[in-house]
Structure formats: C-alpha cells, structure tokens
Scaffold this active site. Structure first.
Site, mmCIF file in Angstrom:
data_model
loop_
_atom_site.group_PDB
_atom_site.id
_atom_site.type_symbol
_atom_site.label_atom_id
_atom_site.label_comp_id
_atom_site.label_asym_id
_atom_site.label_seq_id
_atom_site.Cartn_x
_atom_site.Cartn_y
_atom_site.Cartn_z
ATOM 1 N N ARG A 87 13.362 4.990 11.860
ATOM 2 C CA ARG A 87 12.081 5.535 11.784
ATOM 3 C C ARG A 87 11.343 5.209 13.050
ATOM 4 O O ARG A 87 11.669 4.996 14.097
ATOM 5 C CB ARG A 87 11.173 5.299 10.530
ATOM 6 C CG ARG A 87 11.999 5.730 9.400
ATOM 7 C CD ARG A 87 11.315 5.180 7.965
ATOM 8 N NE ARG A 87 10.038 6.011 8.223
ATOM 9 C CZ ARG A 87 9.113 5.759 7.078
ATOM 10 N NH1 ARG A 87 8.981 4.895 5.981
ATOM 11 N NH2 ARG A 87 8.005 6.495 6.890
ATOM 12 N N ARG B 219 4.802 11.125 -1.204
ATOM 13 C CA ARG B 219 5.207 11.064 0.025
ATOM 14 C C ARG B 219 6.250 11.735 0.107
ATOM 15 O O ARG B 219 7.014 12.423 -0.721
ATOM 16 C CB ARG B 219 5.263 9.642 0.207
ATOM 17 C CG ARG B 219 3.916 8.692 0.037
ATOM 18 C CD ARG B 219 4.026 7.423 0.329
ATOM 19 N NE ARG B 219 4.021 7.020 1.716
ATOM 20 C CZ ARG B 219 4.050 5.772 2.155
ATOM 21 N NH1 ARG B 219 4.233 4.651 1.090
ATOM 22 N NH2 ARG B 219 4.015 5.258 3.335
ATOM 23 N N GLU C 191 13.115 -9.103 1.141
ATOM 24 C CA GLU C 191 12.476 -8.189 1.887
ATOM 25 C C GLU C 191 13.140 -6.815 1.574
ATOM 26 O O GLU C 191 14.187 -6.501 1.700
ATOM 27 C CB GLU C 191 12.171 -8.084 3.330
ATOM 28 C CG GLU C 191 11.429 -6.732 4.022
ATOM 29 C CD GLU C 191 11.420 -7.167 5.547
ATOM 30 O OE1 GLU C 191 11.645 -8.164 6.070
ATOM 31 O OE2 GLU C 191 10.856 -6.078 6.143
ATOM 32 N N HIS D 1 13.019 -2.360 1.582
ATOM 33 C CA HIS D 1 12.430 -0.995 1.679
ATOM 34 C C HIS D 1 13.163 -0.037 1.315
ATOM 35 O O HIS D 1 14.319 -0.200 1.009
ATOM 36 C CB HIS D 1 12.235 -0.960 3.119
ATOM 37 C CG HIS D 1 11.391 -2.160 4.042
ATOM 38 N ND1 HIS D 1 10.016 -1.962 4.094
ATOM 39 C CD2 HIS D 1 11.886 -3.060 4.596
ATOM 40 C CE1 HIS D 1 9.575 -2.940 4.704
ATOM 41 N NE2 HIS D 1 10.797 -3.814 4.997
ATOM 42 N N ASN E 96 8.258 -5.409 -1.065
ATOM 43 C CA ASN E 96 8.218 -4.421 -0.360
ATOM 44 C C ASN E 96 6.601 -4.127 0.058
ATOM 45 O O ASN E 96 5.731 -3.872 -0.803
ATOM 46 C CB ASN E 96 8.478 -3.127 -1.146
ATOM 47 C CG ASN E 96 8.449 -1.873 -0.201
ATOM 48 O OD1 ASN E 96 8.027 -2.030 1.162
ATOM 49 N ND2 ASN E 96 9.015 -0.682 -0.664
ATOM 50 N N TYR F 169 11.850 8.545 0.770
ATOM 51 C CA TYR F 169 11.594 7.690 -0.294
ATOM 52 C C TYR F 169 12.411 8.280 -1.590
ATOM 53 O O TYR F 169 12.493 7.417 -2.396
ATOM 54 C CB TYR F 169 10.079 7.684 -0.392
ATOM 55 C CG TYR F 169 9.519 7.005 0.684
ATOM 56 C CD1 TYR F 169 9.632 5.801 1.236
ATOM 57 C CD2 TYR F 169 8.353 7.791 1.166
ATOM 58 C CE1 TYR F 169 9.043 5.238 2.249
ATOM 59 C CE2 TYR F 169 7.935 7.196 2.225
ATOM 60 C CZ TYR F 169 8.025 5.897 2.810
ATOM 61 O OH TYR F 169 7.354 5.493 3.849
ATOM 62 N N PRO G 227 0.730 -1.231 0.016
ATOM 63 C CA PRO G 227 0.020 -0.074 0.092
ATOM 64 C C PRO G 227 0.885 1.506 0.188
ATOM 65 O O PRO G 227 1.810 1.467 0.756
ATOM 66 C CB PRO G 227 -0.670 -0.033 1.387
ATOM 67 C CG PRO G 227 -0.026 -0.911 2.338
ATOM 68 C CD PRO G 227 0.445 -1.946 1.226
ATOM 69 N N ASN G 228 0.329 2.233 -0.700
ATOM 70 C CA ASN G 228 0.907 3.673 -0.760
ATOM 71 C C ASN G 228 2.045 3.637 -1.688
ATOM 72 O O ASN G 228 2.566 4.803 -1.781
ATOM 73 C CB ASN G 228 0.902 4.207 0.676
ATOM 74 C CG ASN G 228 -0.665 4.454 1.292
ATOM 75 O OD1 ASN G 228 -1.235 4.830 0.728
ATOM 76 N ND2 ASN G 228 -0.308 3.792 2.819
ATOM 77 N N ALA H 239 3.181 -0.757 4.618
ATOM 78 C CA ALA H 239 2.890 -0.807 6.027
ATOM 79 C C ALA H 239 2.498 -2.126 6.489
ATOM 80 O O ALA H 239 2.348 -2.378 7.632
ATOM 81 C CB ALA H 239 1.742 0.217 6.376
HETATM 82 C C1 DQA Z 1 8.292 1.360 3.368
HETATM 83 C C2 DQA Z 1 8.504 1.394 4.920
HETATM 84 C C3 DQA Z 1 7.139 1.131 5.522
HETATM 85 O O1 DQA Z 1 7.119 1.475 6.942
HETATM 86 C C4 DQA Z 1 6.156 2.013 4.930
HETATM 87 O O2 DQA Z 1 4.909 1.927 5.594
HETATM 88 C C5 DQA Z 1 6.017 2.350 3.515
HETATM 89 C C6 DQA Z 1 7.292 2.142 2.670
HETATM 90 C C7 DQA Z 1 9.629 1.612 2.614
HETATM 91 O O3 DQA Z 1 9.905 1.134 1.492
HETATM 92 O O4 DQA Z 1 10.562 2.207 3.286
HETATM 93 O O5 DQA Z 1 5.031 2.318 2.986
HETATM 94 O O6 DQA Z 1 8.185 -0.171 3.007
#
Ligand code: DQA
Length: 140
Positions: A105, A16, A96, A98, A72, A21, A8-9, A75
């Site tokens: 964070r 963002r 995994e 990110h 990825n 990012y 998501p997002n 959240a």
């Molecule tokens: C994320 C880190 C997560 O904590 C966050 O909710 C994201 C992006 C990252 O790529 O840094 O949406 O996965």
C-alpha cells in the site's frame, strides 16, 4: 488471557474497501477470534477504540492482566509514538496484526511503530491474520 486490541476505523470495516479488508466486520472478527480461542482453550479480551489514549491505556493494562497481546492499531500503527512507548514496557509477547499487506500500500504505511516491539507480524491474510496470531501466541 490474551488481549486483542483494535484501533481506529476498524469498527467501520464493513464500510471500507473490500479489496483491502475483505467482506468482514469487527463483530465477525470478534466471533472468529472467540471460536479460535475456545478451540485453543484460552481466554481473550477483544476490544476496539477510535481513541489513541484509550488504546495506550489498554496496552498499559495488558501488562497486568494479559499473557500476550495481539494488536491491530490501524492508522496509529504508522503515527503513534505514544503507542510505541506503551508497548516498550511490556514483557509479554506482542503480535502485530493487519488485515491488509501494508507493504503493498501507500509508502506512509510502510513504517510501523509496533514492529520493533513485536515478537511477530501477521498481515495480508484478512481476518485469518487474527486466527494465525492466536495460534502463534498459544504456542509460545
Ligand atoms: C490496517 C492497515 C492500516 O494501514 C490502516 O490504517 C488500517 C487497517 C489493516 O488491518 O490492514 O486502518 O491496520
């Protein structure tokens, strides 16, 4: 075939925080992944969803179609036991990924339901995290 699944997002990355990012977008990350995959001579299936159930279904599907999984989960990394259970049945390597360093964070981001299933974890490198993950998977 490697699956690259995004949660998501990540579709609104460009809206963002650029501090966290970088100045990228999901389309740009996909383009970079396709270029990297071509250089490594591997096929990828790159997807993004905002829905937990869809992400779970794609993880289940990767067991039949993928030789490796880059994920990825956004959240859902920190919340989804359903994702944990789906990843548990996979025998393919999981990386995994990110964009940001989740340990720099908020403390609620320090726990991951993916960590314990992952062959490796790459974070904090912005969009380069994905290219590094592809390099890793290709070398397994
Ligand atoms: C994320 C880190 C997560 O904590 C966050 O909710 C994201 C992006 C990252 O790529 O840094 O949406 O996965």
């Amino acid at each position: 075939m490697f699956y690259i699944l995004n949660g998501p997002n990540l579709n609104i990355l460009h809206k963002r925080s650029t501090n966290l990012y970088g100045k990228t977008s999901i389309e740009n990350i996909k383009k970079k992944c396709l270029e990297k995959a071509a250089a490594l001579n591997v096929d990828i299936d790159f997807r993004q969803t905002n829905y937990e159930g869809e992400l779970v279904e794609w993880v289940q599907e990767s067991a039949d179609y993928a030789k490796g999984l880059i994920i990825n989960a956004g959240a859902y990394t920190h919340t989804s036991i359903a994702l944990y259970d789906a990843l548990e049945i996979l025998t393919i390597p999981i990386i995994e990924v990110h964009l940001s360093n989740i340990y720099k964070r908020e403390s609620f981001r320090h726990h991951s339901y993916i960590h314990s299933h992952a062959a490796g974890i790459i974070m904090g490198m912005g969009e380069t995290s994905y290219a590094l993950a592809l390099d890793a998977l290709a070398s397994f």
